[in-house]
Design an enzyme around this catalytic site. Sequence first.
Site, PDB file in Angstrom:
ATOM      1  N   CYS A  15       0.844  -1.115   0.000  1.00 50.61           N
ATOM      2  CA  CYS A  15       0.000   0.000   0.000  1.00 50.61           C
ATOM      3  C   CYS A  15       0.882   1.165   0.000  1.00 50.61           C
ATOM      4  CB  CYS A  15      -0.812  -0.304   1.093  1.00 50.61           C
ATOM      5  SG  CYS A  15      -2.115  -1.339   0.519  1.00 50.61           S
ATOM      6  N   CYS A 250      -3.485  10.661   9.105  1.00 55.84           N
ATOM      7  CA  CYS A 250      -3.188   9.580  10.055  1.00 55.84           C
ATOM      8  C   CYS A 250      -1.998   9.941  10.956  1.00 55.84           C
ATOM      9  CB  CYS A 250      -2.856   8.318   9.263  1.00 55.84           C
ATOM     10  SG  CYS A 250      -2.262   6.968  10.294  1.00 55.84           S
ATOM     11  N   ASP A 362       9.939   1.193  22.422  1.00 58.52           N
ATOM     12  CA  ASP A 362       9.314   0.857  21.140  1.00 58.52           C
ATOM     13  C   ASP A 362       8.444   2.029  20.719  1.00 58.52           C
ATOM     14  OD1 ASP A 362       8.816  -0.489  18.822  1.00 58.52           O
ATOM     15  OD2 ASP A 362       7.974  -2.282  19.750  1.00 58.52           O
ATOM     16  N   ASP A 363       8.181   2.115  19.414  1.00 66.10           N
ATOM     17  CA  ASP A 363       7.372   3.234  18.914  1.00 66.10           C
ATOM     18  C   ASP A 363       5.898   3.034  19.210  1.00 66.10           C
ATOM     19  OD1 ASP A 363       8.325   1.332  16.526  1.00 66.10           O
ATOM     20  OD2 ASP A 363       6.202   1.812  16.254  1.00 66.10           O
ATOM     21  N   CYS A 399      -8.514   0.356  13.444  1.00 60.26           N
ATOM     22  CA  CYS A 399      -8.388   1.323  12.335  1.00 60.26           C
ATOM     23  C   CYS A 399      -9.188   0.813  11.152  1.00 60.26           C
ATOM     24  CB  CYS A 399      -6.926   1.470  11.919  1.00 60.26           C
ATOM     25  SG  CYS A 399      -6.719   2.497  10.445  1.00 60.26           S
ATOM     26  N   CYS A 450      -6.195  12.340  12.293  1.00 61.52           N
ATOM     27  CA  CYS A 450      -7.004  11.221  12.759  1.00 61.52           C
ATOM     28  C   CYS A 450      -6.249  10.601  13.935  1.00 61.52           C
ATOM     29  CB  CYS A 450      -7.172  10.166  11.660  1.00 61.52           C
ATOM     30  SG  CYS A 450      -7.990   8.672  12.271  1.00 61.52           S
ATOM     31  N   CYS A 453      -7.529   5.357  16.488  1.00 62.16           N
ATOM     32  CA  CYS A 453      -7.056   4.128  17.119  1.00 62.16           C
ATOM     33  C   CYS A 453      -6.556   4.385  18.547  1.00 62.16           C
ATOM     34  CB  CYS A 453      -5.958   3.484  16.278  1.00 62.16           C
ATOM     35  SG  CYS A 453      -4.618   4.627  15.879  1.00 62.16           S
TER      36      CYS A 453
HETATM   37  O1  LIG Z   1       2.546  -4.662  19.234  1.00 68.19           O
HETATM   38  P1  LIG Z   1       2.770  -5.154  17.829  1.00 68.19           P
HETATM   39  O2  LIG Z   1       1.538  -5.731  17.249  1.00 68.19           O
HETATM   40  O3  LIG Z   1       3.969  -6.023  17.706  1.00 68.19           O
HETATM   41  O4  LIG Z   1       3.011  -3.865  16.902  1.00 68.19           O
HETATM   42  C1  LIG Z   1       3.925  -2.849  17.192  1.00 68.19           C
HETATM   43  C2  LIG Z   1       5.310  -3.209  16.669  1.00 68.19           C
HETATM   44  O5  LIG Z   1       5.240  -3.471  15.238  1.00 68.19           O
HETATM   45  C3  LIG Z   1       6.087  -2.574  14.535  1.00 68.19           C
HETATM   46  O6  LIG Z   1       7.357  -3.175  14.278  1.00 68.19           O
HETATM   47  P2  LIG Z   1       7.700  -3.942  12.904  1.00 68.19           P
HETATM   48  O7  LIG Z   1       8.520  -5.122  13.204  1.00 68.19           O
HETATM   49  O8  LIG Z   1       6.474  -4.152  12.095  1.00 68.19           O
HETATM   50  O9  LIG Z   1       8.543  -2.901  12.029  1.00 68.19           O
HETATM   51  P3  LIG Z   1       9.941  -2.176  12.300  1.00 68.19           P
HETATM   52  O10 LIG Z   1      11.016  -3.166  11.993  1.00 68.19           O
HETATM   53  O11 LIG Z   1       9.897  -1.038  11.315  1.00 68.19           O
HETATM   54  O12 LIG Z   1      10.011  -1.685  13.727  1.00 68.19           O
HETATM   55  C4  LIG Z   1       6.255  -1.381  15.468  1.00 68.19           C
HETATM   56  O13 LIG Z   1       7.476  -0.701  15.185  1.00 68.19           O
HETATM   57  C5  LIG Z   1       6.296  -2.042  16.836  1.00 68.19           C
HETATM   58  O14 LIG Z   1       7.588  -2.560  17.101  1.00 68.19           O
HETATM   59  N1  LIG Z   2      -2.789  -1.095   2.953  1.00 73.06           N
HETATM   60  C1  LIG Z   2      -3.521  -0.641   1.941  1.00 73.06           C
HETATM   61  O1  LIG Z   2      -3.567   0.565   1.693  1.00 73.06           O
HETATM   62  C2  LIG Z   2      -4.376  -1.687   1.211  1.00 73.06           C
HETATM   63  C3  LIG Z   2      -5.180  -1.198   0.003  1.00 73.06           C
HETATM   64  C4  LIG Z   2      -6.443  -2.061  -0.216  1.00 73.06           C
HETATM   65  N2  LIG Z   2      -7.434  -1.795   0.825  1.00 73.06           N
HETATM   66  C5  LIG Z   2      -6.088  -3.541  -0.258  1.00 73.06           C
HETATM   67  O2  LIG Z   2      -6.353  -4.275   0.695  1.00 73.06           O
HETATM   68  O3  LIG Z   2      -5.523  -3.963  -1.226  1.00 73.06           O
HETATM   69  S1  SF4 Z   3      -7.246   5.008  13.156  1.00 71.22           S
HETATM   70 FE1  SF4 Z   3      -5.056   5.260  13.734  1.00 71.22          FE
HETATM   71  S2  SF4 Z   3      -3.905   4.133  12.186  1.00 71.22           S
HETATM   72 FE2  SF4 Z   3      -5.984   4.452  11.380  1.00 71.22          FE
HETATM   73  S3  SF4 Z   3      -5.869   6.342  10.184  1.00 71.22           S
HETATM   74 FE3  SF4 Z   3      -6.531   6.926  12.208  1.00 71.22          FE
HETATM   75  S4  SF4 Z   3      -4.585   7.437  13.329  1.00 71.22           S
HETATM   76 FE4  SF4 Z   3      -4.070   6.257  11.472  1.00 71.22          FE
HETATM   77 MG   LIG Z   4       8.981  -2.223  15.450  1.00 69.30          MG
END
Ligand SMILES: O=P(O)(O)OC[C@H]1O[C@H](OP(=O)(O)OP(=O)(O)O)[C@H](O)[C@@H]1O
Ligand SMILES: NC(=O)CC[C@H](N)C(=O)O
Ligand code: SF4
Ligand SMILES: [Mg+2]
Length: 496
Positions: A15, A250, A362-363, A399, A450, A453
């Site tokens: 996406c 977002c 963590d982010d 979301c 937004c 979430c």
């Molecule tokens: O609680 P969760 O469901 O695990 O989601 C949150 C985690 O997922 C993402 O990492 P990801 O490994 O996708 O990507 P990154 O390598 O860019 O950090 C994000 O950075 C967090 O670390």
């Molecule tokens: N992550 C996205 O933006 C997905 C685009 C579209 N809703 C799909 O599932 O293909």
């Molecule tokens: S619900 Fe959260 S992840 Fe979804 S668009 Fe809004 S801010 Fe982004």
């Molecule tokens: Mg991560």
Amino acid sequence: MNGDRMDADKPREACGVAGVWGPAGHHAAVVREMLVALQHRGQESAGIAVGTGDALVARHGAGTVSEALPDLEGLPLGPVAVGHVRYATHGTRDALAGAQPVVLDRPPLALAHNGTLVDPHTAPGADAVDLGEWFTDSELLTRLLLAARAQKGLDTVAALHAVLPGLKGAYALVVSDGHRLYGVRDPHGFRPLAVGRRGDTWLLASETAAITAVGGDVVRELEPGEVLSIGPQGTASSRLEVPDAKTAACLFEYVYFARADSHLSGRSVYQARFRAGQALADHAPVDGSPRPVVVATPETARVAADGYAERAGLTVVQGLLRPGQGGRSFIARDQEARHHAVRRKLSPVPAAVAGRRVVLVDDSLVRGTTMRTVARMLRDAGALEVHLRVASPPYRWPCFYGIDTGRPEELLAARLSMTELAGQLDCDSVAFLSLDRLLEAAGGDRSGYCTACLTGRYPTATPAGAFPAPACATGPVAAAPGAGTTTALASQGTAE
Ligand SMILES: O=P(O)(O)OC[C@H]1O[C@H](OP(=O)(O)OP(=O)(O)O)[C@H](O)[C@@H]1O
Ligand SMILES: NC(=O)CC[C@H](N)C(=O)O
Ligand code: SF4
Ligand SMILES: [Mg+2]
């Protein structure tokens, strides 16, 4: 192939979105490079469609860009090309069937979509569209546009203006009819889309980093509700007529989705993450002795961890390595794949953490897939204490705008108290950044984001039957039973 996909036996569509328009050249190669720069936005499938005037020729494949499109064989030269990397959020999870751009003919149309439509089947005209077995919101959208062009004799821009105001939800689009290139952002501007130039060639991409990656200059980002048309006569911009649509970009793009070297609404994602880390250190310090070290959860949290350490006067150590090229785990297709992705991609470094108190940054914490594994890894590697600091508020509501978190029961902070959370994650304390601080870190007009979430306040109607109000985790920085240090209290489990 009256309105059918162009090659039913092959990967059907494709996406992160990207597009190029310019004097006929090998634009597919440039689009492919931009897709590589957007790989973090989707890794299930990739595709490119090239416009040669009256026709479109496409290739799609499953997996990352290098797996899906190892070369560009079969893709011709032409004035326009459109590309997509998919992270499925609606409809089929089959990598090939759901691959984009969706390419239909009579008349030719290629569409790459980032976002998710809310209740797409209720869109005006949707009941008359034959979706076959490979339904996705993106395909429905393409078929509605095709029907507007074929049946009402509209040109592509007129079709976009006729169809899009009837849709709800999120869509950042890159579209081509074989001749021209079009970029569209939905009236809320949920997902980003930027336009750039490289010499006499125009570039469109989900993120500015994909424009600079190919040597382009960022011209600007599209406005919410803008339709930008690019072709031999130059560019033309118009607005979708959707009265009362409020901007709702977002906020999570700043937290996780976008690349740190991108800009969103002109603001640096890196700076937003660094400031979020600093604010987290101010409001959720880890006191006591010996002084702790900071460990980032690779990859996205590195910038927030640097901000935390800088503000707290602590040292960052490489307590978790990311050997090899494991992709993002959050956007893997199902829970088992996500779990394995975390185990495969992260490895603890005992020499960095053994005998030390660790502030683990963590982010974000969404399903908890990452933290269930990581905090325990550090303890097994000899860490004395693990204090989790998350540089965003608890993610408690689903979301519906382009991230696959539609099921509230999956969201860890939605169903656990802060104390339960710390216990389940095997952490001595857990603290989150407050929404207020995150908004401050991101900058700009607070009402233009937004935050659904994180707050449960949705900018649009939610899908029929969705459950948008899970029980909230409450309580401040939480201590696991028997654990050591806790830090200052904060409302709703977030550090103010
Ligand atoms: O609680 P969760 O469901 O695990 O989601 C949150 C985690 O997922 C993402 O990492 P990801 O490994 O996708 O990507 P990154 O390598 O860019 O950090 C994000 O950075 C967090 O670390
Ligand atoms: N992550 C996205 O933006 C997905 C685009 C579209 N809703 C799909 O599932 O293909
Ligand atoms: S619900 Fe959260 S992840 Fe979804 S668009 Fe809004 S801010 Fe982004
Ligand atoms: Mg991560």
